[in-house]
Design a protein around this motif. Structure first.
Motif, PDB file in Angstrom:
ATOM      1  N   ASN A 153       0.833  -1.206   0.000  1.00  0.00           N
ATOM      2  CA  ASN A 153       0.000   0.000   0.000  1.00  0.00           C
ATOM      3  C   ASN A 153       0.868   1.256   0.000  1.00  0.00           C
ATOM      4  OD1 ASN A 153      -2.352  -1.510   0.038  1.00  0.00           O
ATOM      5  ND2 ASN A 153      -2.481  -1.495   2.274  1.00  0.00           N
TER       6      ASN A 153
ATOM      7  N   THR B 124       2.275   2.059  -3.401  1.00  0.00           N
ATOM      8  CA  THR B 124       1.258   2.678  -4.253  1.00  0.00           C
ATOM      9  C   THR B 124       1.140   4.175  -3.938  1.00  0.00           C
ATOM     10  OG1 THR B 124       0.039   0.599  -4.342  1.00  0.00           O
ATOM     11  CG2 THR B 124      -1.169   2.580  -4.951  1.00  0.00           C
TER      12      THR B 124
ATOM     13  N   ASP C 278       2.121   7.078  -6.589  1.00  0.00           N
ATOM     14  CA  ASP C 278       1.126   8.084  -6.981  1.00  0.00           C
ATOM     15  C   ASP C 278       1.630   9.495  -6.690  1.00  0.00           C
ATOM     16  OD1 ASP C 278      -0.534   6.051  -7.809  1.00  0.00           O
ATOM     17  OD2 ASP C 278      -1.829   6.125  -6.025  1.00  0.00           O
TER      18      ASP C 278
END
Length: 127
Positions: free
Chosen positions: A11, A14, A18
């Motif tokens: 997580n 990610t 981003d």
């Protein structure tokens, strides 16, 4: 980035990817590594997975080989002495308390420097 739970790392990757994308950049896949417990962790040529930061094993082996060559063939290796000392200086900057480094420094005739490393390894104040 380190965590005990692999799902947290997935997580987090990610989120980081981003955030980097929002800045107009992207992560280079060949420069992104995932290490598990017990694996040697190397970042920019430094071993970060041990109790202390150290030059990589390959670097330490190369420096030791250069010192052995300088001891065995002093005339032939005289031209390379500054480069060898540079390798040893880098090692000292990264890990000034490594006993293996102290032995190599002594082998190169850098006894005062070797004493500093030995003193640091024994938690003594050098000089």
């Amino acid at each position: 980035v380190s965590a005990d739970d692999g799902d947290i790392l997935v997580n987090l990757e990610t989120v980081i990817r981003d955030g980097i994308r929002e800045l107009g950049m992207e992560m280079h896949p060949a420069k992104t590594r995932h290490y598990g417990p017990g694996q040697r962790k190397t970042v920019t040529g430094l071993d970060i997975g041990n109790v202390r930061l150290r030059p990589s094993r390959a670097f330490r082996k190369k420096a030791a080989a250069l010192v052995r060559m300088a001891i065995k063939y002093p005339e032939k290796m005289a031209y390379h002495r500054d480069r060898i000392n540079g390798h040893l200086a880098f090692w000292y900057d990264v890990d000034p308390a490594d006993q293996d480094l102290a032995k190599l420094l002594a082998g190169m005739g850098l006894d005062e420097w070797a004493l500093r490393v030995s003193a640091a390894a024994n938690d003594e104040i050098p000089f």
